[in-house]
Write an enzyme that holds these catalytic residues in place. Structure first.
Site, short mmCIF file in Angstrom:
data_model
loop_
_atom_site.label_atom_id
_atom_site.label_comp_id
_atom_site.label_asym_id
_atom_site.label_seq_id
_atom_site.Cartn_x
_atom_site.Cartn_y
_atom_site.Cartn_z
N LYS A 205 7.88 0.81 4.44
CA LYS A 205 8.63 1.17 3.30
C LYS A 205 9.79 2.34 3.56
O LYS A 205 9.26 3.23 3.92
CB LYS A 205 7.46 1.77 2.33
CG LYS A 205 8.19 2.20 0.99
CD LYS A 205 7.00 2.42 0.19
CE LYS A 205 7.75 3.14 -1.20
NZ LYS A 205 6.74 3.74 -2.21
N LYS A 258 9.72 -3.44 2.63
CA LYS A 258 10.45 -3.32 1.46
C LYS A 258 11.52 -2.22 1.65
O LYS A 258 11.41 -1.47 2.40
CB LYS A 258 9.48 -2.65 0.32
CG LYS A 258 9.39 -1.55 -0.30
CD LYS A 258 8.19 -1.13 -1.30
CE LYS A 258 8.88 -0.36 -2.33
NZ LYS A 258 8.04 0.52 -3.06
C1 PBG Z 1 5.28 4.20 -5.56
C2 PBG Z 1 6.44 2.93 -5.38
C3 PBG Z 1 7.67 3.06 -5.44
C4 PBG Z 1 7.91 1.87 -5.50
C5 PBG Z 1 6.92 1.21 -5.14
N1 PBG Z 1 5.84 1.91 -5.29
C6 PBG Z 1 8.76 4.12 -5.76
C7 PBG Z 1 8.97 5.29 -4.81
O1 PBG Z 1 8.43 4.96 -3.46
O2 PBG Z 1 9.83 6.06 -5.06
C8 PBG Z 1 9.29 1.39 -5.82
C9 PBG Z 1 9.37 -0.12 -6.37
C10 PBG Z 1 10.88 -0.31 -6.85
O3 PBG Z 1 12.04 0.26 -6.66
O4 PBG Z 1 10.87 -1.56 -7.63
N2 PBG Z 1 5.32 5.21 -4.27
#
Ligand code: PBG
Length: 339
Positions: A205, A258
């Protein structure tokens, strides 16, 4: 008409004719290498508490914060479309420094899971596991001395995962990017008897600019600093594969990358290296870009969305988490005719 006496208009040089198989919709359909199916789509859903709440999210056209009863209505629609599953995110009424709401069995996510479980719809029920929606400071873990502390956060993530498993989740998805979170959740789940609840690891991520609309939707923007101390540097591909290997070794049942469109190279590499199912999350900013351009008439929404989903699938994703899940499933129905 060519005859033996008239010379050909062009020299008889040799070349391949790739256009032959593009000549008609039927031929193009026949040789299409990547086929999209609603069964591979997972729809992210923002859940609030209460009843009959449907609050549209300005930065995510077509998406809304829903109360559990409305989540069930949406789930019926998604199941009818053949969508593979749902990924639930909670948006609580109250937040605190330790994000305790994440593990509240009466919070929006467990409540929605129990309601969904009762419907017996053919959908995989997934719940995101993170603290950022539940912490007053918006970070994904507990803070000490201005830093997000890793190990103190792990039991809180495990408790949240157990709460979602107890409420009926098939799969939990830790997204906090704490080291050891998959192992901690696996042991938390197993210790409470939830041996059959799976883990989709947000293994790679990136600290991305594309989560903006999500943070609006969930009210989870960090109140100080940013997430670069725990989310990955988007510049790093080898490190991404290392993250995936670590999460696989800790017991992940599925690996996720992601944002999706900025990680296509990682999907290709992960597909070769791992045999676990691979998921890609087409995040909020990826939807927002297409929606905003389409609204201006600069881009064809349907064609652009399907093209991105196709590219993500072509790169190696088995599962695509996408805000287009419902729309794309409808478009695929419309397009059953050859194109
Ligand atoms: C929680 C999380 C996030 C997303 C998925 N889980 C936000 C972040 O990390 O700030 C982002 C998903 C999206 O942008 O659609 N940590």
């Amino acid at each position: 008409m060519t005859s033996l006496s008239s010379p050909p208009a062009t020299l008889p040089i040799a070349f391949d004719r790739t256009r032959r198989l593009r000549a008609s919709p039927a031929l193009r359909r026949l040789v299409r290498e990547t086929r999209l199916t609603p069964a591979a789509f997972v729809a992210p859903v923002f859940v609030v508490s209460g009843h009959d709440r449907h609050e549209p999210i300005a930065s995510l056209p077509g998406q809304a914060r829903l109360s559990p009863d409305r989540v069930v209505l949406l789930a019926r629609e998604l199941a009818e479309l053949g969508v593979g599953g749902l990924l639930l995110f909670g948006v609580p009424e109250e937040k605190d420094a330790r994000g305790t709401g994440a593990a509240d069995p009466d919070g929006p996510v467990p409540t929605a899971l129990r309601a969904l479980r009762a419907t017996d719809l053919p959908l995989a029920l997934m719940a995101d596991v993170c603290l950022c929606e539940y912490t007053s400071h918006g970070h994904c873990g507990v803070i000490a001395d201005g830093r997000v502390v890793n190990d103190e956060t792990l039991p809180l993530l495990a408790e949240a995962a157990v709460a979602y498993a107890a409420a009926g989740a098939d799969i939990v998805g830790p997204s906090a990017m704490m080291d050891g979170q998959v192992a901690a959740i696996r042991s938390g789940l197993d210790g409470r008897g939830f041996i059959d609840v799976g883990i989709v690891a947000y293994a790679c991520k990136h600290a991305s600019a594309f989560y903006g609309p999500f943070r609006d939707a969930a009210g989870s923007a960090p109140s100080f600093g940013d997430r670069r101390g725990y989310q990955m540097d988007a510049a790093n591909g080898r490190e991404a594969l290392r993250e995936m290997a670590i999460d696989a070794a800790e017991g992940a049942d599925m690996l996720m990358v992601k944002p999706a469109l900025t990680s296509l190279d990682l999907l290709v590499k992960a597909r070769k290296r791992f045999d676990l199912p691979l998921a890609a999350y087409q995040v909020s900013g990826e939807l927002a870009m297409i929606e905003a351009a389409a609204e201006r008439g600069w881009i064809d929404r349907r064609a652009a969305a399907l093209e991105t989903l196709t590219a993500i699938t072509r790169a190696g994703a088995d599962v695509v988490i996408t805000y287009f899940a419902a729309a794309a499933s409808r478009w695929l129905r419309e397009l059953e005719q050859p194109r």
